[in-house]
Scaffold this motif. Structure first.
Motif, PDB file in Angstrom:
ATOM      1  N   GLU A 101      16.654  56.845 -69.916  1.00  0.00           N
ATOM      2  CA  GLU A 101      17.427  55.651 -69.579  1.00  0.00           C
ATOM      3  C   GLU A 101      17.986  55.829 -68.164  1.00  0.00           C
ATOM      4  O   GLU A 101      18.585  56.860 -67.854  1.00  0.00           O
ATOM      5  CB  GLU A 101      18.573  55.453 -70.572  1.00  0.00           C
ATOM      6  N   ASP A 238      13.634  46.728 -69.521  1.00  0.00           N
ATOM      7  CA  ASP A 238      14.921  46.488 -70.174  1.00  0.00           C
ATOM      8  C   ASP A 238      14.634  46.135 -71.624  1.00  0.00           C
ATOM      9  O   ASP A 238      14.223  45.014 -71.939  1.00  0.00           O
ATOM     10  CB  ASP A 238      15.665  45.355 -69.473  1.00  0.00           C
ATOM     11  N   ASP A 240      16.754  46.002 -74.096  1.00  0.00           N
ATOM     12  CA  ASP A 240      17.870  45.390 -74.827  1.00  0.00           C
ATOM     13  C   ASP A 240      17.536  43.979 -75.291  1.00  0.00           C
ATOM     14  O   ASP A 240      18.088  43.501 -76.277  1.00  0.00           O
ATOM     15  CB  ASP A 240      19.127  45.369 -73.948  1.00  0.00           C
ATOM     16  N   THR A 241      16.646  43.315 -74.578  1.00  0.00           N
ATOM     17  CA  THR A 241      16.191  41.978 -74.956  1.00  0.00           C
ATOM     18  C   THR A 241      14.680  41.950 -74.873  1.00  0.00           C
ATOM     19  O   THR A 241      14.102  42.272 -73.839  1.00  0.00           O
ATOM     20  CB  THR A 241      16.780  40.899 -74.037  1.00  0.00           C
ATOM     21  N   GLU A 318      17.368  39.732 -79.411  1.00  0.00           N
ATOM     22  CA  GLU A 318      18.205  40.863 -79.017  1.00  0.00           C
ATOM     23  C   GLU A 318      17.703  42.135 -79.710  1.00  0.00           C
ATOM     24  O   GLU A 318      17.311  42.123 -80.881  1.00  0.00           O
ATOM     25  CB  GLU A 318      19.663  40.593 -79.398  1.00  0.00           C
ATOM     26  N   ASN A 319      17.744  43.247 -78.960  1.00  0.00           N
ATOM     27  CA  ASN A 319      17.207  44.508 -79.463  1.00  0.00           C
ATOM     28  C   ASN A 319      18.133  45.656 -79.084  1.00  0.00           C
ATOM     29  O   ASN A 319      17.742  46.571 -78.355  1.00  0.00           O
ATOM     30  CB  ASN A 319      15.795  44.720 -78.888  1.00  0.00           C
ATOM     31  N   PRO A 320      19.390  45.628 -79.557  1.00  0.00           N
ATOM     32  CA  PRO A 320      20.350  46.644 -79.120  1.00  0.00           C
ATOM     33  C   PRO A 320      20.001  48.050 -79.575  1.00  0.00           C
ATOM     34  O   PRO A 320      20.319  49.026 -78.882  1.00  0.00           O
ATOM     35  CB  PRO A 320      21.670  46.165 -79.744  1.00  0.00           C
ATOM     36  N   GLU A 321      19.345  48.187 -80.729  1.00  0.00           N
ATOM     37  CA  GLU A 321      18.993  49.508 -81.236  1.00  0.00           C
ATOM     38  C   GLU A 321      17.612  49.967 -80.776  1.00  0.00           C
ATOM     39  O   GLU A 321      17.178  51.069 -81.130  1.00  0.00           O
ATOM     40  CB  GLU A 321      19.048  49.501 -82.765  1.00  0.00           C
ATOM     41  N   HIS A 322      16.923  49.134 -80.035  1.00  0.00           N
ATOM     42  CA  HIS A 322      15.583  49.447 -79.525  1.00  0.00           C
ATOM     43  C   HIS A 322      14.605  49.746 -80.656  1.00  0.00           C
ATOM     44  O   HIS A 322      13.679  50.566 -80.502  1.00  0.00           O
ATOM     45  CB  HIS A 322      15.639  50.626 -78.543  1.00  0.00           C
TER      46      HIS A 322
END
Length: 421
Positions: A101, A238, A240-241, A318-322
């Motif tokens: 990251e 990215d 996260d989304t 949305e993909n906060p946990e990947h």
């Protein structure tokens, strides 16, 4: 011994006459049979009959129903950036690894800066040289101004000639022009120095966005050449989304529009639904780029017309946990219409609609007889159909009722020998 031949005699017993059906009795039986058949037909027309065996039925259930367009999709990162090298040279060091990251502006790699440092020093030296030449010309300008002023005073007192005055004036103007030329050279030298400084900065490759290193095609010590193409040092995404690109067929695309609810599942989690809102639909299929780059002949155009056409429908998730990853396959459902807590029946209970748009549905009544009802249908997703009128919750509708063939129907089968045939 004489044998006597007995005379042949005919049977003298009276002959029995053949028994015939009275004509009136035959007519009466035919009338009774016709009335029975007519009554059975009337009963079938009214839709109320008791079948020989119970047909397959399903109850009317109150539940949610929706009509969807199905599509295959692929997950992509909403932001995906190729980080390239703008200068050639050997990669001196790599500061990241695959999966790291990174923050925006973070150092990713360094290219050997020695060549660019020397180019900057050369540009700065040239700038210094031109500035020195300008300083010399500025001193010459001051001397030329003094000489011109002296010649102007002397010319007023007739102490000098017109030729000497004009020579002093020309020298002054020439010196001013030379200083202007040096100013232009200084500007060019400053641009060259700035370019060399920027090229030196290109040897330090930094992250343009915050994201994850998803592709790292180079290694330390490798030489990259940026003379013709920009070599890729790393690819940042990215995560996260995520963006889902769903292929919608031309048969369904007219029913799809931005703002509709959409959900999908992935192969690893088939029972989990991810919900979103449809963002846009691309106006042309992806194949248009290939068609534009190649000249189409008559044979190629005929073959392309037989292939399926798909349009990409795009939406974000949305993909906060990947958990969602690039290039995953998505089974997408775009909701065209939906209703909540409404009576529904299996679609297999429906036939073709009548001219008034109503469907004739057979209902099994509590006494075992069948009744035909005219039913108004709303949403029909080919599995279940919404009932707007004509049925109530708990009614049992007949499924896939096939009409009986006349040859095997119990109503048309007659015992052998009936009416003497």
């Amino acid at each position: 011994m004489n044998s006597e031949r007995l005379p042949v005699t005919q049977d003298s017993s009276p002959t029995r006459p053949r028994r015939r059906w009275p004509r009136r009795l035959l007519l009466a039986l035919l009338v009774v049979a016709g009335l029975g058949a007519a009554g059975f037909a009337v009963q079938r027309t009214l839709g109320s009959d008791k079948p020989a065996q119970a047909p397959a039925t399903a109850p009317v259930l109150v539940q949610d129903i929706e009509e969807t367009v199905l599509a295959n999709g692929e997950l992509e990162a909403k932001k995906l950036v190729n980080v390239g090298a703008q200068v050639s040279g050997q990669i001196k060091s790599l500061k990241v690894e695959l999966g790291d990251e990174v923050e925006k502006g973070q150092l990713i790699a360094e290219i050997d800066p020695l060549t660019r440092q020397n180019a900057l020093r050369d540009a700065e030296a040239e700038l210094t040289n031109i500035k020195a030449q300008k300083a010399v010309k500025q001193a010459t300008l001051k001397q030329a101004q003094l000489a011109f002023q002296r010649q102007a005073r002397m010319l007023k007192g007739d102490a000098t000639s017109r030729a000497d005055y004009e020579d002093a004036e020309a020298t002054l103007d020439t010196t001013k022009a030379e200083i202007q030329a040096l100013d232009a050279q200084i500007a060019q030298a400053e641009i060259a120095a700035d370019t060399a400084r920027i090229n030196l900065g290109y040897t330090e490759i930094t992250a343009p966005i915050k994201g994850t290193v998803v592709y790292l095609p180079v290694k330390e010590g490798q030489t990259v050449n940026a003379a013709q193409t920009t070599p890729t040092i790393a690819m940042l995404a990215d995560l996260d989304t995520m963006t889902v690109s769903a292929e919608v067929s031309e048969a369904d695309v007219t029913r799809v529009r931005p703002g509709q609810t959409v959900y999908f599942s992935i192969l690893g989690e088939p029972d989990k639904r991810y919900y979103s809102i449809l963002r846009s639909i691309e106006p042309a299929p992806e194949s248009i780029s290939e068609e534009a780059s190649t000249s189409t002949s008559s044979s190629s155009s005929s073959s392309s017309s037989d292939s399926a056409v798909y349009y990409d429908a795009l939406f974000d998730i949305e993909n906060p946990e990947h958990r969602l990853r690039i290039s995953m396959t998505a089974q997408v459902s775009i909701v065209i219409d939906q209703a909540h807590k409404v009576p529904t029946i299996p679609s297999s209970a429906l036939g073709r609609p009548g001219k008034d748009g109503l469907y004739a549905v057979r209902v099994l009544r509590p006494d075992g007889t069948l009744k035909t009802r005219q039913v108004e249908i709303g949403i029909n997703n080919s599995v279940r159909a919404e009932v707007r009128s004509g049925l109530s919750e708990g009614d049992k509708v007949v499924l896939n009722e096939a009409p009986a063939a006349p040859a095997t129907s119990s109503s048309s089968r007659r015992p052998r020998g009936f009416l003497g045939f």
